[in-house]
Design a protein around this motif. Sequence first.
Motif, PDB file in Angstrom:
ATOM      1  N   TRP A   1      57.125  38.830  30.883  1.00 58.98           N
ATOM      2  CA  TRP A   1      58.250  39.276  31.710  1.00 58.98           C
ATOM      3  C   TRP A   1      58.907  40.508  31.119  1.00 58.98           C
ATOM      4  N   ARG A   2      59.403  41.384  32.004  1.00 59.68           N
ATOM      5  CA  ARG A   2      60.118  42.589  31.592  1.00 59.68           C
ATOM      6  C   ARG A   2      61.435  42.690  32.357  1.00 59.68           C
ATOM      7  N   ILE A   3      62.449  43.173  31.656  1.00 62.36           N
ATOM      8  CA  ILE A   3      63.744  43.472  32.262  1.00 62.36           C
ATOM      9  C   ILE A   3      64.037  44.939  31.958  1.00 62.36           C
ATOM     10  N   ARG A   4      64.445  45.690  32.974  1.00 55.89           N
ATOM     11  CA  ARG A   4      64.899  47.061  32.763  1.00 55.89           C
ATOM     12  C   ARG A   4      66.330  47.154  33.252  1.00 55.89           C
ATOM     13  N   LEU A   5      67.244  47.531  32.361  1.00 54.12           N
ATOM     14  CA  LEU A   5      68.641  47.744  32.720  1.00 54.12           C
ATOM     15  C   LEU A   5      68.884  49.238  32.786  1.00 54.12           C
ATOM     16  N   GLN A   6      69.559  49.679  33.854  1.00 56.04           N
ATOM     17  CA  GLN A   6      69.747  51.118  34.038  1.00 56.04           C
ATOM     18  C   GLN A   6      71.091  51.403  34.702  1.00 56.04           C
ATOM     19  N   GLU A   7      71.773  52.434  34.201  1.00 53.81           N
ATOM     20  CA  GLU A   7      72.999  52.960  34.800  1.00 53.81           C
ATOM     21  C   GLU A   7      72.702  54.384  35.224  1.00 53.81           C
ATOM     22  N   ARG A   8      73.147  54.771  36.436  1.00 50.17           N
ATOM     23  CA  ARG A   8      72.892  56.147  36.884  1.00 50.17           C
ATOM     24  C   ARG A   8      73.768  56.492  38.076  1.00 50.17           C
ATOM     25  N   ALA A   9      73.872  57.775  38.346  1.00 49.53           N
ATOM     26  CA  ALA A   9      74.573  58.247  39.544  1.00 49.53           C
ATOM     27  C   ALA A   9      73.539  58.432  40.652  1.00 49.53           C
ATOM     28  N   VAL A  10      73.877  58.020  41.870  1.00 45.85           N
ATOM     29  CA  VAL A  10      72.987  58.152  43.022  1.00 45.85           C
ATOM     30  C   VAL A  10      73.799  58.638  44.220  1.00 45.85           C
ATOM     31  N   THR A  11      73.090  59.060  45.248  1.00 51.35           N
ATOM     32  CA  THR A  11      73.727  59.436  46.506  1.00 51.35           C
ATOM     33  C   THR A  11      73.189  58.527  47.588  1.00 51.35           C
TER      34      THR A  11
ATOM     35  N   LEU B   1      74.181  50.366  39.051  1.00 53.55           N
ATOM     36  CA  LEU B   1      73.770  49.513  37.934  1.00 53.55           C
ATOM     37  C   LEU B   1      72.575  48.700  38.420  1.00 53.55           C
ATOM     38  N   THR B   2      71.428  48.896  37.806  1.00 52.19           N
ATOM     39  CA  THR B   2      70.209  48.213  38.257  1.00 52.19           C
ATOM     40  C   THR B   2      69.637  47.348  37.151  1.00 52.19           C
ATOM     41  N   CYS B   3      69.251  46.142  37.526  1.00 52.81           N
ATOM     42  CA  CYS B   3      68.502  45.241  36.661  1.00 52.81           C
ATOM     43  C   CYS B   3      67.193  44.979  37.384  1.00 52.81           C
ATOM     44  N   ALA B   4      66.095  45.410  36.788  1.00 54.42           N
ATOM     45  CA  ALA B   4      64.778  45.224  37.380  1.00 54.42           C
ATOM     46  C   ALA B   4      64.026  44.157  36.599  1.00 54.42           C
ATOM     47  N   LEU B   5      63.494  43.175  37.302  1.00 53.32           N
ATOM     48  CA  LEU B   5      62.749  42.074  36.692  1.00 53.32           C
ATOM     49  C   LEU B   5      61.322  42.117  37.208  1.00 53.32           C
ATOM     50  N   SER B   6      60.355  42.064  36.287  1.00 55.07           N
ATOM     51  CA  SER B   6      58.952  42.081  36.711  1.00 55.07           C
ATOM     52  C   SER B   6      58.112  41.244  35.758  1.00 55.07           C
ATOM     53  N   SER B   7      56.908  40.909  36.228  1.00 51.25           N
ATOM     54  CA  SER B   7      55.994  40.108  35.425  1.00 51.25           C
ATOM     55  C   SER B   7      54.559  40.418  35.812  1.00 51.25           C
ATOM     56  N   GLU B   8      53.679  40.306  34.833  1.00 49.26           N
ATOM     57  CA  GLU B   8      52.244  40.446  35.103  1.00 49.26           C
ATOM     58  C   GLU B   8      51.733  39.309  35.972  1.00 49.26           C
ATOM     59  N   ARG B   9      52.441  38.196  35.938  1.00 41.66           N
ATOM     60  CA  ARG B   9      51.957  36.984  36.596  1.00 41.66           C
ATOM     61  C   ARG B   9      52.693  36.644  37.883  1.00 41.66           C
ATOM     62  N   ALA B  10      53.610  37.504  38.318  1.00 37.65           N
ATOM     63  CA  ALA B  10      54.383  37.215  39.533  1.00 37.65           C
ATOM     64  C   ALA B  10      54.067  38.267  40.597  1.00 37.65           C
TER      65      ALA B  10
ATOM     66  N   VAL C   1      71.560  37.494  33.568  1.00 38.38           N
ATOM     67  CA  VAL C   1      71.438  38.904  33.198  1.00 38.38           C
ATOM     68  C   VAL C   1      71.618  39.808  34.424  1.00 38.38           C
ATOM     69  N   CYS C   2      70.732  39.677  35.399  1.00 37.16           N
ATOM     70  CA  CYS C   2      70.687  40.653  36.499  1.00 37.16           C
ATOM     71  C   CYS C   2      71.896  40.611  37.428  1.00 37.16           C
ATOM     72  N   LEU C   3      72.224  39.463  37.955  1.00 35.90           N
ATOM     73  CA  LEU C   3      73.339  39.393  38.910  1.00 35.90           C
ATOM     74  C   LEU C   3      74.679  39.742  38.263  1.00 35.90           C
ATOM     75  N   PRO C   4      74.984  39.250  37.061  1.00 37.81           N
ATOM     76  CA  PRO C   4      76.250  39.665  36.439  1.00 37.81           C
ATOM     77  C   PRO C   4      76.287  41.162  36.114  1.00 37.81           C
ATOM     78  N   TYR C   5      75.165  41.729  35.683  1.00 37.20           N
ATOM     79  CA  TYR C   5      75.134  43.154  35.350  1.00 37.20           C
ATOM     80  C   TYR C   5      75.340  43.994  36.607  1.00 37.20           C
ATOM     81  N   ALA C   6      74.566  43.727  37.650  1.00 37.54           N
ATOM     82  CA  ALA C   6      74.692  44.505  38.890  1.00 37.54           C
ATOM     83  C   ALA C   6      76.062  44.298  39.539  1.00 37.54           C
ATOM     84  N   GLY C   7      76.646  43.127  39.340  1.00 39.07           N
ATOM     85  CA  GLY C   7      77.955  42.819  39.912  1.00 39.07           C
ATOM     86  C   GLY C   7      79.122  43.260  39.045  1.00 39.07           C
TER      87      GLY C   7
END
Length: 171
Positions: free
Chosen positions: A84-94, A103-112, A36-42
């Motif tokens: 576990w949670r995944i957040r996918l986000q597209e946005r313009a940045v400077t 393109l950001t894929c954020a991965l988080s967990s209550e247990r990590a 999910v994350c590496l292919p999306y960000a790439g």
Amino acid sequence: MKLKSVILVAGIAAALLSAPPAQAQTVDPAVVLNRVCLPYAGRSASFERAMRAAQDLRFGRPAGSPPLDDYASEVELTSRDGVWRIRLQERAVTRGDRDAYALTCALSSERASATDLGRLIDGVVNGNARWTAGGNGVRWQRHGGDDALTEVVVKEAEGQRPVLDVTGLYF
């Protein structure tokens, strides 16, 4: 004969009641990163393809979420067990003096912990010649020429769960 039948039925019932649940969900975060994350960000997976890949790994939208807009640029997905949670986000940045599409894929967990997430990404990209150790809070980065950069950051804000952000920047 009746006694044997009763014993047999009782034995089967006891075996069924004491059996572990059929395939309790376990999330392998390394698989989530790789599928999910590496292919999306790439940019090898679109927003929609990344969501489908997450759904294939048994992630879904949290209960009570409003319907997803056709032009949504952000979605949060949760594992079936809620850990576990995944957040996918597209946005313009400077970045510096340059505009970029992120393109950001954020991965988080209550247990990590942040340390766990750092070890996770180290295990996925360490030893791969295309990735280099970053600086200024960036754990790993991969350059794609002058117009592309993928960064991995582990963030830990007070009172919030740690997050592993994989962001592709396209200038």
